[in-house]
Design a protein around this motif. Sequence first.
Motif, PDB file in Angstrom:
ATOM      1  N   ARG A   1      32.271 -10.901 -19.591  1.00 31.35           N
ATOM      2  CA  ARG A   1      31.269 -11.368 -20.560  1.00 31.35           C
ATOM      3  C   ARG A   1      31.833 -12.477 -21.439  1.00 31.35           C
ATOM      4  NH1 ARG A   1      27.254  -7.624 -20.177  1.00 31.35           N
ATOM      5  NH2 ARG A   1      27.798  -5.461 -20.569  1.00 31.35           N
ATOM      6  N   LEU A   2      33.107 -12.294 -21.859  1.00 31.49           N
ATOM      7  CA  LEU A   2      33.777 -13.323 -22.658  1.00 31.49           C
ATOM      8  C   LEU A   2      33.859 -14.619 -21.881  1.00 31.49           C
ATOM      9  CD1 LEU A   2      36.965 -11.882 -24.409  1.00 31.49           C
ATOM     10  CD2 LEU A   2      35.087 -13.112 -25.465  1.00 31.49           C
ATOM     11  N   ASN A   3      33.897 -14.484 -20.550  1.00 30.18           N
ATOM     12  CA  ASN A   3      33.933 -15.648 -19.658  1.00 30.18           C
ATOM     13  C   ASN A   3      32.540 -16.181 -19.362  1.00 30.18           C
ATOM     14  OD1 ASN A   3      36.526 -16.664 -18.397  1.00 30.18           O
ATOM     15  ND2 ASN A   3      36.877 -14.458 -18.526  1.00 30.18           N
ATOM     16  N   GLU A   4      31.562 -15.667 -20.058  1.00 32.32           N
ATOM     17  CA  GLU A   4      30.161 -16.081 -19.901  1.00 32.32           C
ATOM     18  C   GLU A   4      29.627 -15.830 -18.504  1.00 32.32           C
ATOM     19  OE1 GLU A   4      29.236 -19.797 -22.541  1.00 32.32           O
ATOM     20  OE2 GLU A   4      31.245 -20.020 -21.720  1.00 32.32           O
ATOM     21  N   LYS A   5      30.175 -14.828 -17.843  1.00 30.44           N
ATOM     22  CA  LYS A   5      29.663 -14.454 -16.522  1.00 30.44           C
ATOM     23  C   LYS A   5      28.349 -13.713 -16.666  1.00 30.44           C
ATOM     24  CE  LYS A   5      31.811 -15.506 -12.743  1.00 30.44           C
ATOM     25  NZ  LYS A   5      31.058 -15.968 -11.565  1.00 30.44           N
ATOM     26  N   ASP A   6      27.487 -13.872 -15.687  1.00 23.37           N
ATOM     27  CA  ASP A   6      26.276 -13.056 -15.609  1.00 23.37           C
ATOM     28  C   ASP A   6      26.720 -11.713 -15.033  1.00 23.37           C
ATOM     29  OD1 ASP A   6      23.933 -11.818 -14.973  1.00 23.37           O
ATOM     30  OD2 ASP A   6      23.132 -13.452 -13.757  1.00 23.37           O
ATOM     31  N   ILE A   7      26.850 -10.719 -15.903  1.00 21.69           N
ATOM     32  CA  ILE A   7      27.393  -9.422 -15.464  1.00 21.69           C
ATOM     33  C   ILE A   7      26.618  -8.292 -16.138  1.00 21.69           C
ATOM     34  CG2 ILE A   7      29.197  -9.484 -17.258  1.00 21.69           C
ATOM     35  CD1 ILE A   7      31.014  -7.940 -15.304  1.00 21.69           C
ATOM     36  N   ILE A   8      26.309  -7.238 -15.387  1.00 22.28           N
ATOM     37  CA  ILE A   8      25.755  -6.039 -16.008  1.00 22.28           C
ATOM     38  C   ILE A   8      26.577  -4.820 -15.579  1.00 22.28           C
ATOM     39  CG2 ILE A   8      23.393  -6.854 -16.365  1.00 22.28           C
ATOM     40  CD1 ILE A   8      22.567  -5.316 -13.833  1.00 22.28           C
ATOM     41  N   HIS A   9      26.625  -3.854 -16.475  1.00 25.32           N
ATOM     42  CA  HIS A   9      27.400  -2.625 -16.233  1.00 25.32           C
ATOM     43  C   HIS A   9      26.429  -1.437 -16.236  1.00 25.32           C
ATOM     44  CE1 HIS A   9      30.989   0.130 -17.622  1.00 25.32           C
ATOM     45  NE2 HIS A   9      30.498   0.488 -16.456  1.00 25.32           N
ATOM     46  N   ILE A  10      26.324  -0.780 -15.095  1.00 22.74           N
ATOM     47  CA  ILE A  10      25.337   0.277 -14.891  1.00 22.74           C
ATOM     48  C   ILE A  10      26.031   1.619 -14.683  1.00 22.74           C
ATOM     49  CG2 ILE A  10      23.556   1.128 -13.296  1.00 22.74           C
ATOM     50  CD1 ILE A  10      22.574  -1.277 -14.867  1.00 22.74           C
ATOM     51  N   CYS A  11      25.524   2.645 -15.358  1.00 23.18           N
ATOM     52  CA  CYS A  11      26.052   3.994 -15.162  1.00 23.18           C
ATOM     53  C   CYS A  11      24.934   4.990 -15.483  1.00 23.18           C
ATOM     54  CB  CYS A  11      27.274   4.206 -16.061  1.00 23.18           C
ATOM     55  SG  CYS A  11      28.182   5.732 -15.734  1.00 23.18           S
ATOM     56  N   GLY A  12      25.280   6.247 -15.526  1.00 21.83           N
ATOM     57  CA  GLY A  12      24.281   7.257 -15.859  1.00 21.83           C
ATOM     58  C   GLY A  12      24.783   8.639 -15.502  1.00 21.83           C
ATOM     59  N   SER A  13      23.942   9.640 -15.770  1.00 23.29           N
ATOM     60  CA  SER A  13      24.334  11.018 -15.488  1.00 23.29           C
ATOM     61  C   SER A  13      23.943  11.409 -14.076  1.00 23.29           C
ATOM     62  CB  SER A  13      23.619  11.967 -16.453  1.00 23.29           C
ATOM     63  OG  SER A  13      24.001  11.693 -17.767  1.00 23.29           O
ATOM     64  N   ASP A  14      24.868  12.065 -13.392  1.00 23.43           N
ATOM     65  CA  ASP A  14      24.537  12.695 -12.121  1.00 23.43           C
ATOM     66  C   ASP A  14      24.032  14.085 -12.459  1.00 23.43           C
ATOM     67  OD1 ASP A  14      24.345  13.774  -9.645  1.00 23.43           O
ATOM     68  OD2 ASP A  14      26.402  13.326  -9.027  1.00 23.43           O
ATOM     69  N   GLU A  15      22.733  14.300 -12.245  1.00 24.43           N
ATOM     70  CA  GLU A  15      22.136  15.539 -12.728  1.00 24.43           C
ATOM     71  C   GLU A  15      21.791  16.504 -11.597  1.00 24.43           C
ATOM     72  OE1 GLU A  15      20.645  13.809 -16.907  1.00 24.43           O
ATOM     73  OE2 GLU A  15      19.038  14.214 -15.480  1.00 24.43           O
ATOM     74  N   HIS A  16      22.238  16.170 -10.385  1.00 27.75           N
ATOM     75  CA  HIS A  16      21.981  17.066  -9.267  1.00 27.75           C
ATOM     76  C   HIS A  16      23.274  17.702  -8.779  1.00 27.75           C
ATOM     77  CE1 HIS A  16      18.171  14.519  -8.627  1.00 27.75           C
ATOM     78  NE2 HIS A  16      17.904  15.564  -9.371  1.00 27.75           N
ATOM     79  N   GLY A  17      23.146  18.527  -7.748  1.00 31.56           N
ATOM     80  CA  GLY A  17      24.344  19.100  -7.164  1.00 31.56           C
ATOM     81  C   GLY A  17      24.644  20.491  -7.687  1.00 31.56           C
ATOM     82  N   VAL A  18      25.437  21.173  -6.890  1.00 26.09           N
ATOM     83  CA  VAL A  18      25.762  22.563  -7.167  1.00 26.09           C
ATOM     84  C   VAL A  18      26.500  22.771  -8.503  1.00 26.09           C
ATOM     85  CG1 VAL A  18      27.129  24.487  -6.278  1.00 26.09           C
ATOM     86  CG2 VAL A  18      25.600  23.234  -4.754  1.00 26.09           C
ATOM     87  N   PRO A  19      27.392  21.834  -8.922  1.00 22.82           N
ATOM     88  CA  PRO A  19      28.056  22.069 -10.216  1.00 22.82           C
ATOM     89  C   PRO A  19      27.058  22.247 -11.364  1.00 22.82           C
ATOM     90  CG  PRO A  19      29.159  20.315  -9.023  1.00 22.82           C
ATOM     91  CD  PRO A  19      27.926  20.655  -8.228  1.00 22.82           C
TER      92      PRO A  19
END
Length: 678
Positions: free
Chosen positions: A38-56
């Motif tokens: 971002r400091l380099n003025e790149k077009d960048i996005i950071h995506i994440c989230g909760s994994d809400e499925h699965g046996v755990p």
Amino acid sequence: MSKRILVTSALPYANGPIHLGHLAGAYLPADLYTRFQRLNEKDIIHICGSDEHGVPITIAAEKEDVSPQEIVDRYHTANKAVFKKFGIDFDYYGRTSSETHRKTSQDIFLKLYEKGIFKKKSQEQLYDEEADMFLPDRYVKGTCPVCGHPEAYGDQCEKCGSSLSPTELIDPVSAITGNKPVIKKTDHWFIPLGDFQPWLETWIDSRDNWKPNVTGQCKSWLNAGLSDRAVTRDLSWGVPVPLPDGEGKVLYVWFDAPIGYISATKEWAEQKGEPELWKTYWQDEDTSLIHFIGKDNIVFHCIMFPATLKEHGDYVLPENVPANEFLNLEGRKLSTSKGWAVWLNEYLNDFEPDLLRYVLGTTLPETKDSDFSWNDFQNRVNSELADILGNFVFRSTSFTHRFFDGSVPELSNPTETDMQALKAIGEQKEKIEAAYKAYRFREAIAETMHLARIGNRYFTETEPWKTRKENPEACGNTLYVSLQISSALSVLFQPVLPQKMHLLRNQLGIPEATTWQKINDHLIPSGQIIGEAGILFEKIEDEVVEKQVQKLIERAGENEQKEEKVEYEPLKKSVDFGNFASLDLRAGKIEHAEKIKKSKKLLKITVNLGFEKRTILSGISEYFKPDEIIGKTVCIVANLEPKKMMGIESNGMILMGENSDGSLHFVETTAEPGSPVV
Ligand SMILES: [Zn+2]
């Protein structure tokens, strides 16, 4: 380098809080990289989230006797908030229970299904008759067929790391009822990874700059030969299989979780009011897709997900998957179940985020497992952040205030030493940049700190406290150069120390919008008035870190006690009733007790049986004082043959209960002395 970058970091399971191991594996490196770009003025996005499925998730819900939705709501909210507080700068933090995600994963599944990719196979699976359900993954526990560990899970043995399937376990038991499962047939859809093997081999070989730990793991999977892998499960919690014959089945969590990156990007675009924008990041060839993950997720991100995306055809494939190894804690494997972990929310109650960002950043497990210790934390905060960076900036700014009224001096007739120090800014900047681009964050941070070290050394060598009288021009030059280095640091260190460098830029008057490209050796102009000097980093006292270590040890100890299983004595062979009835058990009142000289264990006890008094020797002297036991009415084996010990005849035996820790308790009775115990 492509036009835009899409960064994803592993979706954490919404079944527990975030700890240091999570941060070191994926989130901190992803954030350092994103902030740098971002400091380099790149077009960048950071995506994440909760994994809400699965046996755990469902197991966590059953443990607390609440719904899976309650569990995921709780941890999604908490984890999102704690990431933000720590300064992880996500553009969007989604969740896989969302409607967009259900639709996106079903669409991708259906596209592959319609292409005829999946094989439907009938499979023998473990089934819990009482709970009336199949037992996938962690719903089964048993003995590991590889190492013999008795507590292995249906999908993995945590002791030897082997990846398992539930039917491989020896002596399996249901994690729900503890029953022995039966085998029942069920249908599932499989992705035939073997068909993708030739393509995967070529594709992985063609990847530039992948880390050796990542390609190494991929090669070992490929060498072992890829086989069919089920993409569905018999569960009620998850994304339903969108087929008429898929009722009661959901997509395997590792099929739908990576698709969560796509659905979260869709929601991000929606929120921006440009619903089609997600396609630019996922479907335009001019995107670099970078997955930040821990090493336990390599197979899913380098083999399964690329195979899915490739077969689908509309998506870009990852350019790099800079997976990290594991972080240990105080020399031991991090374990949430044993309480051997540092939780981020607890850390943030006691310390500032930037300190951990720095220390963890310098110890990231980039090529091999690494260790976090509170001692090292203290050392690095005190001897690097405070003594080098903080001290250098403080000296530069406070001297400017004392001798130049807070105004940046002119540079005039600089010496070779002055010029060398100024040149270091550009030299270090290049090294730092190269390290960030190669995902070597430890190196990037070390090179940034090195510039502060150069500055500190230069300041000491040029002795402005002396030159200010003898040679004010030289003194001015020292402060000019030092302030240039401080200003450059306020931007160079920004990815690692966002809060602290924000403060420093404010103090120096460096515009917030200063980009990486603008960093040079005259960032702060002569004549600019700077703010008062302040302490950037306070030192951490010994007792503060000792308290943290103590907390860790105490919690792990409590957990150990909680988990400690009572080892029961095996039952003796059964006896017939006649043998049992021949034992004469009586109530007896202890009237007198004394220690026997020369014996550590024996007490000499006088017991009143009503019709007579007996002397009984009992090996309980280490557990009871004579005074404590007088007056108790206890159970006696009254017809045991007399036995001589230490020259005294013992007539009978006092019954005791023995706990697993060896402690003893009398079998007391309220019956009158002499009455039979039947
Ligand atoms: Zn094992």
